[in-house]
Scaffold this motif. Structure first.
Motif, PDB file in Angstrom:
ATOM      1  N   ASN A 175       1.045  -1.262  -0.061  1.00 52.87           N
ATOM      2  CA  ASN A 175      -0.145   0.116  -0.060  1.00 52.87           C
ATOM      3  C   ASN A 175       0.954   1.161   0.063  1.00 52.87           C
ATOM      4  O   ASN A 175       1.512   1.445   1.143  1.00 52.87           O
ATOM      5  CB  ASN A 175      -0.942   0.107   1.334  1.00 52.87           C
ATOM      6  N   LEU A 176       0.731   1.950  -1.105  1.00 57.17           N
ATOM      7  CA  LEU A 176       1.821   3.179  -1.075  1.00 57.17           C
ATOM      8  C   LEU A 176       1.177   4.223  -0.273  1.00 57.17           C
ATOM      9  O   LEU A 176       1.798   5.502  -0.227  1.00 57.17           O
ATOM     10  CB  LEU A 176       2.085   3.340  -2.762  1.00 57.17           C
ATOM     11  N   THR A 177       0.040   4.155   0.018  1.00 52.73           N
ATOM     12  CA  THR A 177      -0.266   5.360   0.789  1.00 52.73           C
ATOM     13  C   THR A 177      -0.088   5.457   2.311  1.00 52.73           C
ATOM     14  O   THR A 177      -0.132   6.089   3.011  1.00 52.73           O
ATOM     15  CB  THR A 177      -2.047   5.659   0.616  1.00 52.73           C
TER      16      THR A 177
END
Length: 51
Positions: A5-7
């Motif tokens: 998850n890049l967030t």
């Protein structure tokens, strides 16, 4: 396995290690450059060919 998850924010300790590694790289590069310049100055002072 969980997908990336890049967030999600990175853990603080990982960020600190990365920042210190980048700063260390810059400091080592600067020390090498200064030592090379001092070597060239010393060779010139001894009358040797400076490359």
């Amino acid at each position: 396995m969980r997908p990336i998850n890049l967030t999600e924010p990175m853990p603080a300790r990982v960020a600190i290690h990365q920042v210190s590694a980048h700063i260390g790289t810059i400091v080592i590069a600067a020390i090498l450059k200064v030592s090379y310049v001092l070597r060239c100055v010393a060779q010139h002072g001894l009358g040797q060919e400076v490359r």
